[in-house]
Design an enzyme around this catalytic site. Structure first.
Site, PDB file in Angstrom:
ATOM      1  CB  SER A  38      -0.909   0.002   1.240  1.00 54.85           C
ATOM      2  OG  SER A  38      -1.837   1.058   1.176  1.00 54.85           O
ATOM      3  CE  LYS A  92     -18.852  -3.738  -3.377  1.00 53.85           C
ATOM      4  NZ  LYS A  92     -19.320  -2.339  -3.474  1.00 53.85           N
TER       5      LYS A  92
END
Length: 310
Positions: A38, A92
């Protein structure tokens, strides 16, 4: 305690990773969280890298990658992981475009590794019961109401307002994923109206109308300005009574009487399914919910509404 089978890395340490993925991995019997990648966040006690490329070079023992980045950035990382021979799980929506995801499927197939496009709401406690109850019944009408407060669920997340961030369809696609899971027949979009704040590039509300093989009314209303408790409901009128799937699929009511319910175990079930796919390099990518969203942007009438500010 027996050793866990798979070492997994999370890419993108944001709200969804902290709220759902990390706890689900901790509960998993199959996965161990071995590292993260990250740009500006870490998980305490876990090896951290700035980029996925750095992680892949340094961690040959990590066989699985869980991508939790915004959809606009997911394709490049997914290709990188698949080319390195790692199994990949996608939050998603699985990408910014349908073409991206089709390309990932072909790459995963060529590398003989698993690619799993997840739809967490399909794993809500009462969804299976709803599908079973609907089977064999005549459906007369369907109404989806999926409304929530964007300031609560996506505080300060600017990516949702950028092209590819899909706006109100980020939650709305959850309702579409449930509907396409429980219906015994296919549907397709007939028309849509999308409300765009004048200072944003994605919609804050949407009204959709669908067609089905039988001529029944099917509507969906999505809104990101719903204050208080979220409204995540699917109502279906049938010849056997009125079905109401509430709270994102957690509760099933028939004619007002509760028939099934349960706690939130959506993400643990996602990781359990991922573990089932890995041994054979299986691919599970259902793009039906995402196709409906893409069709909405194609067919939708654009309406400009008041600007949105955090």
């Amino acid at each position: 305690m027996a050793a866990k089978t798979h070492k997994v890395a999370i890419v993108g340490v944001g709200k969804i990773a902290r709220d759902q993925h990390v706890p689900a991995i901790e509960r998993s019997q199959s996965f161990e969280l071995a590292a993260t990648a990250s740009r500006n966040a870490e998980i305490s006690g876990t090896r951290a890298y700035r980029t996925l490329a750095e992680l892949l070079d340094a961690e040959p023992g990590i066989t699985c990658i869980s991508l939790c980045t915004p959809p606009q950035a997911r394709y490049a990382d997914a290709r990188l992981a698949l080319k390195a021979g790692r199994h990949v799980m996608l939050e998603k929506p699985p990408g910014a475009t349908l073409s991206e995801v089709h390309d990932l499927v072909e790459l995963a197939r060529s590398k003989n590794v698993s690619l799993y496009a997840t739809w967490h709401s399909r794993h809500a406690a009462a969804v299976d019961a709803a599908r079973e109850w609907l089977a064999g019944r005549r459906i007369d009408a369907i109404r989806i109401n999926w409304k929530e407060d964007v300031r609560y669920w996506h505080p300060g997340q600017e990516w949702i307002w950028e092209a590819g961030g899909v706006g109100v369809f980020d939650p709305g696609i959850n309702g579409l994923s449930v509907l396409t899971e429980i219906l015994p027949f296919p549907i397709h979009l007939a028309s849509a109206e999308l409300s765009f704040p004048e200072n944003r590039n994605t919609p804050i509300a949407a009204s959709l109308r669908f067609r089905a093989p039988t001529n029944i009314p099917i509507t969906a209303e999505f809104d990101w300005l719903e204050e208080g408790s979220p409204l995540w409901d699917i109502e279906i009128d049938t010849d056997g009574g009125a079905m109401l799937l509430r709270e994102g699929g957690a509760r099933l009511l028939i004619d007002g009487k509760e028939k099934a319910s349960g706690g939130d175990a959506e993400y643990p079930r996602l990781y359990a399914r991922f573990a089932e796919l890995i041994p054979t390099g299986a691919i599970e990518v259902d793009l039906a919910p995402m196709r409906h969203v893409a069709d909405a942007f194609t067919l939708g009438k654009r309406v400009t509404v008041a600007p949105f500010h955090w």
